[in-house]
Write a protein that holds these residues in place. Structure first.
Motif, PDB file in Angstrom:
ATOM      1  N   ASP A  94      -8.256 -17.056   3.981  1.00  0.00           N
ATOM      2  CA  ASP A  94      -7.082 -18.157   3.810  1.00  0.00           C
ATOM      3  C   ASP A  94      -6.637 -17.952   2.310  1.00  0.00           C
ATOM      4  N   ILE A  95      -7.769 -18.056   1.443  1.00  0.00           N
ATOM      5  CA  ILE A  95      -7.726 -18.217  -0.030  1.00  0.00           C
ATOM      6  C   ILE A  95      -8.482 -17.053  -0.750  1.00  0.00           C
ATOM      7  N   ILE A  96      -7.692 -16.499  -1.842  1.00  0.00           N
ATOM      8  CA  ILE A  96      -8.343 -15.496  -2.612  1.00  0.00           C
ATOM      9  C   ILE A  96      -8.251 -15.847  -3.746  1.00  0.00           C
ATOM     10  N   LEU A  97      -9.440 -16.082  -4.697  1.00  0.00           N
ATOM     11  CA  LEU A  97      -9.445 -16.332  -6.038  1.00  0.00           C
ATOM     12  C   LEU A  97      -9.682 -14.882  -6.498  1.00  0.00           C
TER      13      LEU A  97
ATOM     14  N   LYS B  82      -3.806  -6.299  -1.099  1.00  0.00           N
ATOM     15  CA  LYS B  82      -2.719  -6.116  -0.017  1.00  0.00           C
ATOM     16  C   LYS B  82      -3.408  -5.999   1.344  1.00  0.00           C
ATOM     17  N   LEU B  83      -4.897  -5.682   1.450  1.00  0.00           N
ATOM     18  CA  LEU B  83      -5.430  -5.702   2.647  1.00  0.00           C
ATOM     19  C   LEU B  83      -5.404  -7.084   3.362  1.00  0.00           C
ATOM     20  N   ASN B  84      -5.024  -8.132   2.589  1.00  0.00           N
ATOM     21  CA  ASN B  84      -4.900  -9.608   3.261  1.00  0.00           C
ATOM     22  C   ASN B  84      -3.452  -9.963   3.302  1.00  0.00           C
ATOM     23  N   THR B  85      -3.071 -10.189   4.512  1.00  0.00           N
ATOM     24  CA  THR B  85      -1.451 -10.159   4.579  1.00  0.00           C
ATOM     25  C   THR B  85      -1.021 -11.679   4.914  1.00  0.00           C
ATOM     26  N   HIS B  86      -1.965 -12.524   5.020  1.00  0.00           N
ATOM     27  CA  HIS B  86      -1.428 -14.023   5.161  1.00  0.00           C
ATOM     28  C   HIS B  86      -2.044 -14.930   4.379  1.00  0.00           C
ATOM     29  N   GLY B  87      -3.169 -14.739   3.543  1.00  0.00           N
ATOM     30  CA  GLY B  87      -3.606 -15.849   2.871  1.00  0.00           C
ATOM     31  C   GLY B  87      -3.030 -15.877   1.541  1.00  0.00           C
ATOM     32  N   THR B  88      -3.352 -16.966   0.803  1.00  0.00           N
ATOM     33  CA  THR B  88      -2.774 -17.463  -0.513  1.00  0.00           C
ATOM     34  C   THR B  88      -3.939 -16.638  -1.799  1.00  0.00           C
ATOM     35  N   LYS B  89      -3.208 -16.108  -2.520  1.00  0.00           N
ATOM     36  CA  LYS B  89      -3.729 -15.451  -3.625  1.00  0.00           C
ATOM     37  C   LYS B  89      -3.709 -16.030  -5.019  1.00  0.00           C
ATOM     38  N   ILE B  90      -4.737 -16.111  -5.491  1.00  0.00           N
ATOM     39  CA  ILE B  90      -4.756 -17.330  -6.852  1.00  0.00           C
ATOM     40  C   ILE B  90      -5.397 -16.334  -7.916  1.00  0.00           C
ATOM     41  N   TYR B  91      -4.844 -16.034  -9.102  1.00  0.00           N
ATOM     42  CA  TYR B  91      -5.182 -15.257  -9.985  1.00  0.00           C
ATOM     43  C   TYR B  91      -5.929 -16.038 -10.853  1.00  0.00           C
ATOM     44  N   VAL B  92      -7.443 -15.796 -11.172  1.00  0.00           N
ATOM     45  CA  VAL B  92      -8.314 -16.596 -12.022  1.00  0.00           C
ATOM     46  C   VAL B  92      -8.791 -15.664 -13.042  1.00  0.00           C
ATOM     47  N   GLY B  93      -8.250 -14.576 -13.350  1.00  0.00           N
ATOM     48  CA  GLY B  93      -9.029 -13.700 -14.157  1.00  0.00           C
ATOM     49  C   GLY B  93      -8.461 -13.800 -15.557  1.00  0.00           C
ATOM     50  N   ARG B  94      -9.103 -12.809 -16.523  1.00  0.00           N
ATOM     51  CA  ARG B  94      -9.159 -12.862 -17.865  1.00  0.00           C
ATOM     52  C   ARG B  94      -8.799 -11.428 -18.188  1.00  0.00           C
ATOM     53  N   LYS B  95      -8.165 -11.285 -19.233  1.00  0.00           N
ATOM     54  CA  LYS B  95      -7.660  -9.793 -19.753  1.00  0.00           C
ATOM     55  C   LYS B  95      -8.539  -9.685 -21.101  1.00  0.00           C
ATOM     56  N   PHE B  96      -8.375  -8.541 -21.859  1.00  0.00           N
ATOM     57  CA  PHE B  96      -9.030  -8.123 -23.188  1.00  0.00           C
ATOM     58  C   PHE B  96      -8.135  -9.089 -24.065  1.00  0.00           C
ATOM     59  N   GLY B  97      -8.888  -9.642 -25.099  1.00  0.00           N
ATOM     60  CA  GLY B  97      -8.341 -10.756 -25.829  1.00  0.00           C
ATOM     61  C   GLY B  97      -7.943 -11.993 -25.660  1.00  0.00           C
TER      62      GLY B  97
END
Length: 255
Positions: free
Chosen positions: A29-32, A43-58
């Motif tokens: 239901d929730i993907i962090l 895209k394998l999950n078609t119904h859940g809420t996706k929340i970005y919690v990542g970090r990038k270089f810098g």
């Protein structure tokens, strides 16, 4: 209450997910999720809420505050009875910071499970036929990070002497620190001919490998325009094959 699932998404190719990870992603239901998790896997999950919690270089944000915010989100969505997936690139316990989340969840008595993923060095070695261990050649492979490029003398000796003894090392997050790492390895190994492979975007459609030696790899990488993430495999030579998928792999070879 459902267990929180801390999942390893592997290097990016959804076909390399474990069966369990694929199922839990689809049911969530929730993907962090972190920065390097591929769109194909999300895209394998078609119904859940996706929340970005990542970090990038810098990214200069406070990492303690960032991690605490992730912990709170995990706890909050679990308490709502939702199926929660914490989706990390590679393997959760190999530079995936899973330990911090596992300790938080344990402290707060929140049930969770950790599902392994294929880490980049292992995926690259198999995808590109790089024998990271081999009878009569290499008995071990060390995974290390160049993220800080601030190895102590003892750490450097341990890494370099494994390489000097004929074993293989893989370096994560080393693209921007190569000018610091390679001279240190050369100083200890005293051998410019040790093979080096730099693999960008392991397992993805834009995967690229360039090869060289400790003596040449800095110049080669500088001219190759490699995209992050890049993993280095040092001390092993790819087994050449005419059957490599040319649509996925560009191999630049240097003597």
């Amino acid at each position: 209450m459902h267990k929180i699932a801390i999942l390893g998404a592997g290097p990016g190719d959804p076909d390399l997910l474990t069966v369990k990870a694929s199922r839990l992603i689809k049911e969530a239901d929730i993907i962090l999720h972190d920065n390097l998790v591929s769109d194909e896997i999300l895209k394998l999950n078609t119904h859940g809420t996706k929340i970005y919690v990542g970090r990038k270089f810098g990214d200069q944000s406070n990492q303690i505050d960032r991690q605490e915010a992730i912990n709170v989100l995990l706890h909050k969505h679990h308490n709502k009875g939702e199926r929660v997936v914490r989706l990390k690139s590679g393997d959760p316990y190999i530079y995936g910071r899973a330990a911090e989340e596992a300790r938080y969840l344990t402290k707060h008595k929140v049930p969770f499970e950790v599902v392994p993923g294929i880490t980049a060095a292992i995926a690259a070695a198999n995808n590109l036929n790089i024998p990271i261990t081999e009878r009569n050649h290499s008995n071990a492979m060390l995974i290390c990070t160049a993220h800080t490029a601030d190895y102590s003398f003892e750490q450097l000796n341990g890494i370099a002497h494994m390489l000097k003894a004929g074993n293989t090392i893989s370096i994560y997050m080393g693209l921007k620190s190569l000018h610091r790492i390679i001279p240190k390895l050369l100083d200890v190994c005293q051998d410019e001919n040790i093979p080096v492979n730099a693999i960008s975007n392991v397992s993805r459609t834009n995967q690229k490998i360039v090869t060289g030696t400790l003596g040449t790899i800095e110049k080669i990488v500088a001219s190759a325009s490699l995209e992050m993430p890049v993993v280095f495999i040092i001390g092993a030579t790819p087994i050449q094959s005419n059957e490599l998928n040319k649509d996925q792999i560009f191999v630049e070879r240097h003597s």
